[in-house]
Design an enzyme around this catalytic site. Structure first.
Site, short mmCIF file in Angstrom:
data_model
loop_
_atom_site.label_atom_id
_atom_site.label_comp_id
_atom_site.label_asym_id
_atom_site.label_seq_id
_atom_site.Cartn_x
_atom_site.Cartn_y
_atom_site.Cartn_z
N GLU A 1 24.04 14.70 -20.84
CA GLU A 1 25.11 14.87 -21.82
C GLU A 1 26.01 16.03 -21.42
O GLU A 1 27.23 15.96 -21.57
CB GLU A 1 24.51 15.14 -23.22
CG GLU A 1 23.72 13.98 -23.81
CD GLU A 1 22.31 13.87 -23.25
OE1 GLU A 1 21.93 14.69 -22.37
OE2 GLU A 1 21.57 12.96 -23.67
N ALA B 1 2.21 -8.65 0.03
CA ALA B 1 2.99 -9.64 0.79
C ALA B 1 2.01 -10.72 1.21
O ALA B 1 0.94 -10.41 1.75
CB ALA B 1 3.60 -8.96 2.00
N TRP C 1 3.32 -8.24 10.81
CA TRP C 1 3.73 -8.21 9.40
C TRP C 1 3.80 -9.62 8.83
O TRP C 1 4.04 -10.57 9.58
CB TRP C 1 5.09 -7.52 9.24
CG TRP C 1 5.05 -6.10 9.70
CD1 TRP C 1 5.57 -5.61 10.85
CD2 TRP C 1 4.43 -4.99 9.02
NE1 TRP C 1 5.35 -4.26 10.94
CE2 TRP C 1 4.64 -3.86 9.81
CE3 TRP C 1 3.75 -4.85 7.83
CZ2 TRP C 1 4.19 -2.60 9.47
CZ3 TRP C 1 3.29 -3.60 7.48
CH2 TRP C 1 3.52 -2.48 8.29
N ARG D 1 8.47 2.24 -3.38
CA ARG D 1 7.66 3.46 -3.21
C ARG D 1 8.41 4.68 -3.73
O ARG D 1 7.85 5.53 -4.40
CB ARG D 1 7.31 3.65 -1.73
CG ARG D 1 6.29 2.66 -1.21
CD ARG D 1 6.02 2.87 0.26
NE ARG D 1 5.08 1.88 0.79
CZ ARG D 1 4.75 1.75 2.05
NH1 ARG D 1 5.30 2.55 2.96
NH2 ARG D 1 3.89 0.83 2.44
N THR E 1 -8.31 -0.88 3.52
CA THR E 1 -6.93 -0.94 4.02
C THR E 1 -6.67 0.26 4.95
O THR E 1 -5.97 0.13 5.95
CB THR E 1 -5.93 -1.00 2.84
OG1 THR E 1 -6.20 -2.19 2.11
CG2 THR E 1 -4.50 -1.00 3.29
N LEU F 1 -9.86 -4.34 -4.17
CA LEU F 1 -9.52 -3.31 -5.15
C LEU F 1 -8.54 -3.86 -6.19
O LEU F 1 -8.61 -3.49 -7.37
CB LEU F 1 -8.93 -2.09 -4.42
CG LEU F 1 -8.60 -0.88 -5.27
CD1 LEU F 1 -9.78 -0.43 -6.12
CD2 LEU F 1 -8.11 0.29 -4.40
N ALA G 1 -8.48 -6.81 -7.48
CA ALA G 1 -9.23 -7.56 -8.51
C ALA G 1 -9.88 -6.58 -9.48
O ALA G 1 -9.86 -6.77 -10.70
CB ALA G 1 -10.29 -8.43 -7.84
N1 LIG Z 1 -0.33 -8.12 2.92
C1 LIG Z 1 -0.51 -7.13 2.11
O1 LIG Z 1 0.29 -6.89 1.20
C2 LIG Z 1 -1.72 -6.29 2.25
C3 LIG Z 1 -2.72 -6.64 3.11
N2 LIG Z 1 -3.84 -5.89 3.22
C4 LIG Z 1 -4.90 -6.40 4.10
O2 LIG Z 1 -6.04 -6.62 3.29
C5 LIG Z 1 -7.20 -6.37 4.04
C6 LIG Z 1 -8.08 -5.37 3.26
O3 LIG Z 1 -8.37 -5.92 2.00
P1 LIG Z 1 -9.56 -5.37 1.10
O4 LIG Z 1 -10.82 -5.37 1.88
O5 LIG Z 1 -9.55 -6.15 -0.13
O6 LIG Z 1 -9.13 -3.85 0.96
P2 LIG Z 1 -8.86 -2.86 -0.26
O7 LIG Z 1 -7.63 -2.09 0.01
O8 LIG Z 1 -8.93 -3.58 -1.55
O9 LIG Z 1 -10.08 -1.92 -0.13
C7 LIG Z 1 -11.34 -2.20 -0.69
C8 LIG Z 1 -12.09 -0.90 -0.72
O10 LIG Z 1 -11.59 -0.10 -1.78
C9 LIG Z 1 -12.57 0.86 -2.12
N3 LIG Z 1 -12.82 0.86 -3.55
C10 LIG Z 1 -12.93 1.99 -4.28
N4 LIG Z 1 -13.17 1.73 -5.56
C11 LIG Z 1 -13.22 0.41 -5.67
C12 LIG Z 1 -13.45 -0.44 -6.77
N5 LIG Z 1 -13.65 0.04 -8.00
N6 LIG Z 1 -13.42 -1.75 -6.53
C13 LIG Z 1 -13.17 -2.23 -5.30
N7 LIG Z 1 -12.97 -1.47 -4.22
C14 LIG Z 1 -13.00 -0.14 -4.40
C15 LIG Z 1 -13.80 0.51 -1.32
O11 LIG Z 1 -13.71 1.35 -0.19
P3 LIG Z 1 -14.96 1.90 0.66
O12 LIG Z 1 -15.49 0.68 1.34
O13 LIG Z 1 -14.32 2.87 1.59
O14 LIG Z 1 -15.92 2.50 -0.29
C16 LIG Z 1 -13.56 -0.94 -0.97
O15 LIG Z 1 -14.26 -1.35 0.17
C17 LIG Z 1 -6.78 -5.81 5.37
O16 LIG Z 1 -6.85 -6.86 6.32
C18 LIG Z 1 -5.33 -5.41 5.14
O17 LIG Z 1 -4.57 -5.56 6.31
C19 LIG Z 1 -4.01 -4.76 2.49
C20 LIG Z 1 -3.04 -4.35 1.61
C21 LIG Z 1 -1.83 -5.09 1.40
N1 LIG Z 2 1.31 -6.39 5.73
C1 LIG Z 2 2.32 -6.10 4.89
C2 LIG Z 2 2.21 -5.01 3.98
N2 LIG Z 2 1.09 -4.25 3.95
C3 LIG Z 2 0.98 -3.00 3.20
O1 LIG Z 2 1.78 -1.98 3.79
C4 LIG Z 2 0.94 -0.96 4.33
C5 LIG Z 2 1.52 -0.37 5.58
O2 LIG Z 2 2.52 0.56 5.20
P1 LIG Z 2 3.24 1.53 6.27
O3 LIG Z 2 2.17 2.04 7.19
O4 LIG Z 2 3.85 2.62 5.46
O5 LIG Z 2 4.28 0.72 6.98
C6 LIG Z 2 -0.38 -1.64 4.53
O6 LIG Z 2 -1.48 -0.77 4.57
C7 LIG Z 2 -0.45 -2.53 3.30
O7 LIG Z 2 -0.76 -1.77 2.15
N3 LIG Z 2 3.26 -4.77 3.14
C8 LIG Z 2 4.41 -5.53 3.19
O8 LIG Z 2 5.34 -5.26 2.42
N4 LIG Z 2 4.50 -6.54 4.06
C9 LIG Z 2 3.52 -6.87 4.91
O9 LIG Z 2 3.69 -7.79 5.68
#
Ligand SMILES: NC(=O)C1=CN([C@@H]2O[C@H](COP(=O)(O)OP(=O)(O)OC[C@H]3O[C@@H](n4cnc5c(N)ncnc54)[C@H](OP(=O)(O)O)[C@@H]3O)[C@@H](O)[C@H]2O)C=CC1
Ligand SMILES: Nc1c(N[C@@H]2O[C@H](COP(=O)(O)O)[C@@H](O)[C@H]2O)[nH]c(=O)[nH]c1=O
Length: 592
Positions: free
Chosen positions: A79, A190, A206, A220, A232, A329, A331
């Site tokens: 304002e 994605a 990607w 972000r 991850t 995570l 879920a």
């Molecule tokens: N395309 C996309 O947008 C994305 C793709 N990905 C891909 O997904 C894959 C990984 O998926 P995902 O295994 O599901 O990984 P997550 O990122 O969901 O990690 C799961 C981990 O989170 C930790 N965690 C802590 N608290 C909890 C909880 N309450 N419930 C569940 N997990 C918990 C645990 O870590 P710890 O085991 O260390 O205890 C668990 O193993 C990779 O291949 C990655 O490249 C990942 C993100 C985005």
């Molecule tokens: N593969 C994938 C994504 N993946 C997400 O982006 C993270 C990587 O981020 P950075 O390292 O900052 O570039 C990776 O760990 C996951 O959380 N995101 C997207 O928009 N598109 C994609 O195809």
């Protein structure tokens, strides 16, 4: 209760006059209020934890003569900026503001600016969401003779609802903060057209196009923090930075139960932004020490579930969180009810693979009728990809009121109210938020040459003092940068980052003088602002606690284990001021 924007107001409730007193048509009113919402969004990410405020000033001849938006907490209110831009042309004009101004620091800068400039009408997109601020500015403006029209109260129609929604959406994280105990959370992923977020090998770089990933950088930049799971980190070694050019940088949070994380990871590089690792109590203590030695903060929980973690970050003042984790995570977060919105980037690719991961793991649903329906779904093409977004939970309805802490206790006695003899303060919009170092009250204190200058806030002065008296030109440069930082947050970020990355620039006696530096700054602040002084004295008899869950020195800490030095200094000052005022009244008696 949830808001439904599909509701069409009945004809009897359409109360808007076609032409109002200032000759602005109803449609013009709505277009300017939407404009106020739009410009308020310019500082998304920077204002947090404050709401986004925008103000547009329009003359009776329907000319926009001033605009302004709040850049960051502690900077000039929207304002004031709009009034300064409009100057004399404010007389008789209408001010459009997306949200009722929040007088959170014991003064009424925004309201006075409008009144003194000669504004005669104010149109307000929504009341302030925080109960202790709600309605105050509206009452104050009306009592000064302004006509105040609040959308949804003094103006109602289907179009008004749309404009009101624009105002709500621009401050959704803040609205959530007022209505719930967890931050507003967005799950973003994605996936390929066949619903995979990685190949069976786990490789994911990607799926979405460069254009889509640039959009993610923007998302972000609007968030306070990004969360991923341990897997991850192991699989992708992400950076999770906002690389869209000069925007706000969210902190990074890793959730890992096992703490079986790599020793070398991009997330442990803190040059741009910090990282917090959240884990299960007792997990790999040696690795915790290793992370701490790199400057990574580790927070332990008895049981690592997303709701507790979100409540913790809510208490730390985070308003919005972007989840970029995998399906496991995701879920768990959806099941815990902490995800409010979904952004799904769908790429026209097929990768196949029986074991390739999908965006959301096991939710325990067995029939399609149990599927979660998204609300307010939007489709947007980004390059070759489709972005589908929608809400998983309805937008909270803040009308008519948000229950206060005491009312909540009356409704649900299991919610323990704060003990009355303790006053907690933390964020500047808290009831006693003016006690925070970040409150926007400039002070006059010496600079490095001993000259009295204006420091925008106590935090600016405190951070700059870390580098005073060090014979290194870089230290002086750092002081200058902190001094001109636009907001207390920015000053704190600069001071802390330099202290961490260039410890040689910090004065050698800092640890022994920092309490005194803070004391002198506080003394100045509470001496020169009479309303702050009265506010402090009004707390006599109560314990003051800075409710920072993570600062164990200045704050009370998460479990009350912090040293609470800020609270202690304020109580010390309070007793000194009370001593002075009673000595003064004794002297008066003697004189009489
Ligand atoms: N395309 C996309 O947008 C994305 C793709 N990905 C891909 O997904 C894959 C990984 O998926 P995902 O295994 O599901 O990984 P997550 O990122 O969901 O990690 C799961 C981990 O989170 C930790 N965690 C802590 N608290 C909890 C909880 N309450 N419930 C569940 N997990 C918990 C645990 O870590 P710890 O085991 O260390 O205890 C668990 O193993 C990779 O291949 C990655 O490249 C990942 C993100 C985005
Ligand atoms: N593969 C994938 C994504 N993946 C997400 O982006 C993270 C990587 O981020 P950075 O390292 O900052 O570039 C990776 O760990 C996951 O959380 N995101 C997207 O928009 N598109 C994609 O195809």
């Amino acid at each position: 209760m949830a808001l439904s924007f599909a509701v069409v107001a009945s004809s009897s409730s359409i109360m808007c006059k076609a032409i109002n007193a200032n000759n602005h048509s109803h449609l013009q009113d709505l277009s300017y209020i939407k404009r106020a919402a739009l410009i308020s969004d310019k500082s998304a990410g920077f204002t947090s934890p404050h709401p986004n405020f925008g103000c547009v000033i329009v003359t009776p001849s329907v000319e926009v003569v001033g605009e302004g938006y709040l850049y960051a907490q502690g900077t000039k209110p929207a304002e004031v900026l709009a009034v300064e831009a409009a100057g004399e042309r404010c007389r008789g004009a209408t001010a459009y503001v997306n949200m009722e101004p929040g007088d959170c620091h014991g003064d009424d800068t925004a309201v006075s600016a409008l009144v003194q400039a000669g504004i005669t009408r104010a149109v307000i997109g929504m009341r302030h969401p925080l109960q202790h601020l709600r309605g105050n500015a509206i009452r104050a403006l009306r009592s000064q003779g302004l006509q105040v029209d609040v959308l949804g109260e003094d103006m109602q129609s289907k179009l008004v609802e749309e404009a009101r929604k624009a105002c709500l959406l621009v401050n959704l994280p803040f609205v959530h903060r007022a209505a719930s105990r967890v931050p507003f959370s967005v799950l973003k992923y994605a996936m390929t057209l066949d619903g995979k977020i990685a190949a069976s090998s786990g490789h994911a770089a990607w799926i979405s196009s460069k254009l889509s990933r640039n959009r993610v950088f923007e998302l972000r930049g609007r968030s306070d923090a990004i969360i991923v799971g341990g897997n991850t980190v192991r699989r992708d070694n992400p950076r999770l930075t906002a690389r869209h050019g000069g925007g706000h940088m969210p902190i990074r949070i890793v959730l890992s139960q096992s703490l079986d994380l790599p020793e070398e990871a991009n997330l442990w590089d803190l040059s741009d932004v910090s990282t917090v690792v959240v884990t299960q109590r007792g997990a790999r203590r040696s690795f915790q020490r290793y992370l701490a030695s790199k400057g990574v903060e580790v927070v332990e929980f008895d049981i690592l579930n997303p709701r507790d973690v979100m409540e913790y970050f809510h208490d730390r003042g985070y308003l919005s969180i972007l989840w970029e984790c995998g399906g496991t995570l995701a879920a768990s977060a959806i099941s815990s009810g902490v995800i409010h919105k979904v952004f799904a980037f769908v790429a026209p690719k097929i990768i196949g693979g029986k074991n390739a991961p999908s965006p959301v793991g096991e939710l325990g649903m067995v029939e399609m009728s149990q599927a979660l329906d998204l609300i307010d779904v939007c489709f947007e093409q980004i390059g070759p990809d489709m972005l589908i977004s929608g809400f998983l939970q309805p937008i909270p309805d803040l009308t008519p009121t948000i229950p206060s802490e005491d009312e909540t206790f009356a409704i649900d006695p299991t919610v323990a109210p704060f003990e009355t003899s303790i006053i907690f303060f933390y964020k500047t919009w808290d009831l006693y938020g003016a006690f925070s170092n970040f409150s926007p009250h400039p002070i006059q204190m010496p600079d490095e040459d001993g000259n009295y200058v204006t420091w925008i806030s106590v935090e600016h002065y405190y951070q700059a003092n870390k580098f005073i008296g060090v014979s290194n030109p870089l230290a002086r440069e750092c002081i200058d940068k902190i001094k001109s930082a636009k907001s207390p947050e920015e000053a704190a970020r600069m001071g802390r980052l330099t202290q961490r990355q260039q410890p040689h620039l910090v004065r050698s006696d800092w640890e022994s003088v920092k309490i005194d530096v803070m004391y002198r700054a506080l003394k100045c602040k509470f001496s020169i602002y009479p309303h702050l002084n009265s506010m402090l004295l009004s707390t006599a008899g109560s314990v003051l606690v800075e409710a920072s869950p993570h600062d164990l020195f200045w704050g009370g800490g998460r479990d009350g284990g912090g040293l609470n030095y800020l609270g202690r200094l304020l109580m010390k000052l309070r007793s000194e001021f009370l001593g002075e005022s009673s000595a003064a009244s004794e002297n008066t008696c003697i004189a009489l």
